[in-house]
Design a protein around this motif. Structure first.
Motif, PDB file in Angstrom:
ATOM      1  N   MET A   1       0.830  -1.198   0.000  1.00  0.00           N
ATOM      2  CA  MET A   1       0.000   0.000   0.000  1.00  0.00           C
ATOM      3  C   MET A   1       0.874   1.261   0.000  1.00  0.00           C
ATOM      4  N   ILE A   2       2.009   1.200   0.735  1.00  0.00           N
ATOM      5  CA  ILE A   2       2.932   2.340   0.754  1.00  0.00           C
ATOM      6  C   ILE A   2       3.537   2.542  -0.627  1.00  0.00           C
ATOM      7  N   THR A   3       3.863   1.447  -1.312  1.00  0.00           N
ATOM      8  CA  THR A   3       4.389   1.544  -2.676  1.00  0.00           C
ATOM      9  C   THR A   3       3.380   2.210  -3.593  1.00  0.00           C
ATOM     10  N   PHE A   4       2.115   1.831  -3.435  1.00  0.00           N
ATOM     11  CA  PHE A   4       1.053   2.432  -4.242  1.00  0.00           C
ATOM     12  C   PHE A   4       0.964   3.933  -3.970  1.00  0.00           C
ATOM     13  N   ALA A   5       0.996   4.320  -2.680  1.00  0.00           N
ATOM     14  CA  ALA A   5       0.904   5.740  -2.317  1.00  0.00           C
ATOM     15  C   ALA A   5       2.071   6.532  -2.895  1.00  0.00           C
ATOM     16  N   LEU A   6       3.265   5.957  -2.862  1.00  0.00           N
ATOM     17  CA  LEU A   6       4.431   6.635  -3.440  1.00  0.00           C
ATOM     18  C   LEU A   6       4.289   6.767  -4.958  1.00  0.00           C
ATOM     19  N   ALA A   7       3.761   5.726  -5.591  1.00  0.00           N
ATOM     20  CA  ALA A   7       3.535   5.785  -7.044  1.00  0.00           C
ATOM     21  C   ALA A   7       2.546   6.892  -7.382  1.00  0.00           C
TER      22      ALA A   7
ATOM     23  N   VAL B   1      -3.399   7.289 -18.527  1.00  0.00           N
ATOM     24  CA  VAL B   1      -2.172   6.540 -18.271  1.00  0.00           C
ATOM     25  C   VAL B   1      -1.960   6.360 -16.774  1.00  0.00           C
ATOM     26  N   VAL B   2      -2.114   7.456 -16.016  1.00  0.00           N
ATOM     27  CA  VAL B   2      -1.910   7.403 -14.567  1.00  0.00           C
ATOM     28  C   VAL B   2      -2.911   6.462 -13.910  1.00  0.00           C
ATOM     29  N   ASN B   3      -4.187   6.626 -14.229  1.00  0.00           N
ATOM     30  CA  ASN B   3      -5.216   5.787 -13.601  1.00  0.00           C
ATOM     31  C   ASN B   3      -5.063   4.318 -13.986  1.00  0.00           C
ATOM     32  N   THR B   4      -4.724   4.055 -15.250  1.00  0.00           N
ATOM     33  CA  THR B   4      -4.520   2.668 -15.667  1.00  0.00           C
ATOM     34  C   THR B   4      -3.347   2.051 -14.919  1.00  0.00           C
ATOM     35  N   SER B   5      -2.241   2.796 -14.815  1.00  0.00           N
ATOM     36  CA  SER B   5      -1.064   2.294 -14.102  1.00  0.00           C
ATOM     37  C   SER B   5      -1.385   1.998 -12.644  1.00  0.00           C
ATOM     38  N   LEU B   6      -2.128   2.901 -12.015  1.00  0.00           N
ATOM     39  CA  LEU B   6      -2.393   2.762 -10.586  1.00  0.00           C
ATOM     40  C   LEU B   6      -3.423   1.682 -10.277  1.00  0.00           C
TER      41      LEU B   6
ATOM     42  N   LYS C   1      -7.607   2.137  -3.056  1.00  0.00           N
ATOM     43  CA  LYS C   1      -6.791   2.867  -4.029  1.00  0.00           C
ATOM     44  C   LYS C   1      -7.431   4.204  -4.387  1.00  0.00           C
ATOM     45  N   ALA C   2      -8.744   4.209  -4.592  1.00  0.00           N
ATOM     46  CA  ALA C   2      -9.444   5.455  -4.928  1.00  0.00           C
ATOM     47  C   ALA C   2      -9.315   6.469  -3.799  1.00  0.00           C
ATOM     48  N   LEU C   3      -9.436   6.011  -2.549  1.00  0.00           N
ATOM     49  CA  LEU C   3      -9.319   6.914  -1.392  1.00  0.00           C
ATOM     50  C   LEU C   3      -7.902   7.481  -1.278  1.00  0.00           C
ATOM     51  N   ILE C   4      -6.900   6.609  -1.443  1.00  0.00           N
ATOM     52  CA  ILE C   4      -5.508   7.069  -1.369  1.00  0.00           C
ATOM     53  C   ILE C   4      -5.212   8.046  -2.503  1.00  0.00           C
ATOM     54  N   LEU C   5      -5.647   7.686  -3.699  1.00  0.00           N
ATOM     55  CA  LEU C   5      -5.418   8.530  -4.868  1.00  0.00           C
ATOM     56  C   LEU C   5      -5.987   9.929  -4.663  1.00  0.00           C
ATOM     57  N   ASN C   6      -7.236  10.014  -4.205  1.00  0.00           N
ATOM     58  CA  ASN C   6      -7.864  11.321  -4.001  1.00  0.00           C
ATOM     59  C   ASN C   6      -7.251  12.082  -2.826  1.00  0.00           C
ATOM     60  N   ALA C   7      -6.829  11.352  -1.777  1.00  0.00           N
ATOM     61  CA  ALA C   7      -6.209  12.004  -0.618  1.00  0.00           C
ATOM     62  C   ALA C   7      -4.884  12.666  -0.991  1.00  0.00           C
ATOM     63  N   ILE C   8      -4.188  12.125  -1.987  1.00  0.00           N
ATOM     64  CA  ILE C   8      -2.936  12.721  -2.450  1.00  0.00           C
ATOM     65  C   ILE C   8      -3.207  13.728  -3.567  1.00  0.00           C
ATOM     66  N   TRP C   9      -4.178  13.419  -4.441  1.00  0.00           N
ATOM     67  CA  TRP C   9      -4.499  14.270  -5.593  1.00  0.00           C
ATOM     68  C   TRP C   9      -4.941  15.667  -5.152  1.00  0.00           C
ATOM     69  N   ILE C  10      -5.820  15.738  -4.166  1.00  0.00           N
ATOM     70  CA  ILE C  10      -6.410  17.027  -3.759  1.00  0.00           C
ATOM     71  C   ILE C  10      -5.354  18.028  -3.285  1.00  0.00           C
ATOM     72  N   PRO C  11      -4.505  17.696  -2.286  1.00  0.00           N
ATOM     73  CA  PRO C  11      -3.528  18.707  -1.848  1.00  0.00           C
ATOM     74  C   PRO C  11      -2.512  19.089  -2.916  1.00  0.00           C
TER      75      PRO C  11
END
Length: 199
Positions: free
Chosen positions: A1-7, A118-123, A141-151
């Motif tokens: 999960m940490i790898t995903f968040a870093l990606a 490309v980003v969404n497909t990769s993730l 994944k959707a929650l992590i993605l949006n939590a990083i995307w917004i800021p």
């Protein structure tokens, strides 16, 4: 999960049409208008994510005509944004216009933005961490993605608003305009390259 968040962090923080246009709208029209535009980008990126997760994007992009229409619309829109920034004169941001970019413009950019696909497909297709429960993995994944995307997008918006408040000299402002436009055109070049190598 940490790898995903870093990606997610590294894929989203790199300058692309979304963040660059968020900075441009903030510089040209201020924080309130920029916030509406970023809201549109947010809705648009989640529409793209839904298309990727459901397989709709794979089906649509498998049709060459659809892929080229999407690519053409994306290129035209990105060149339009780059031109508005480049020819804004001595004022940082977009050239004067009667209409201001809002929620609809943000949604449109993401739906036709090749980087978003490309980003969404990769993730969503990579970085598995809960293969025994795909639904839980996709929601997480959707929650992590949006939590990083917004800021990240709010930070780029703030950067654009801050540049406009610096009261820089006209030549410096013009250089920033051209740099922002060149960055968007670089995104156009990457989109063309990606489209021609995967067609």
């Amino acid at each position: 999960m940490i790898t995903f968040a870093l990606a997610v962090l590294f894929l989203i923080i790199t300058p692309g049409p979304g963040v660059l246009s968020a900075a441009g709208v903030g510089a040209g029209f201020g924080f309130r208008t920029g916030l509406r535009y970023v809201g549109g980008l947010f809705i648009g990126t989640n529409i793209v994510a839904l298309c990727v997760v459901t397989g709709l994007s794979a089906v649509l992009l498998a049709v060459p005509a659809v892929r080229w229409i999407l690519m053409g619309a994306s290129l035209i829109y990105l060149i339009y944004l780059a031109a508005r920034i480049a020819f804004a004169g001595s004022k940082i941001g977009f050239a004067a216009t009667r209409s201001v970019p809002g929620i609809g413009a943000g949604i449109l950019l993401q739906v036709i933005n090749p980087k978003a696909y490309v980003v969404n497909t990769s993730l969503f297709t990579g970085f598995p961490f809960a293969p025994e429960n795909l639904t839980l993995e996709l929601i997480t994944k959707a929650l992590i993605l949006n939590a990083i995307w917004i800021p990240i997008h709010l930070a780029w918006l703030w950067l654009g608003v801050s540049l406009n408040r610096l009261n820089l000299s006209a030549p410096t402002q013009r250089k920033i305009n051209f740099a922002m436009a060149a960055s968007l055109l670089a995104a156009v070049g990457l989109a063309v390259y990606a489209g021609t190598t995967h067609s």
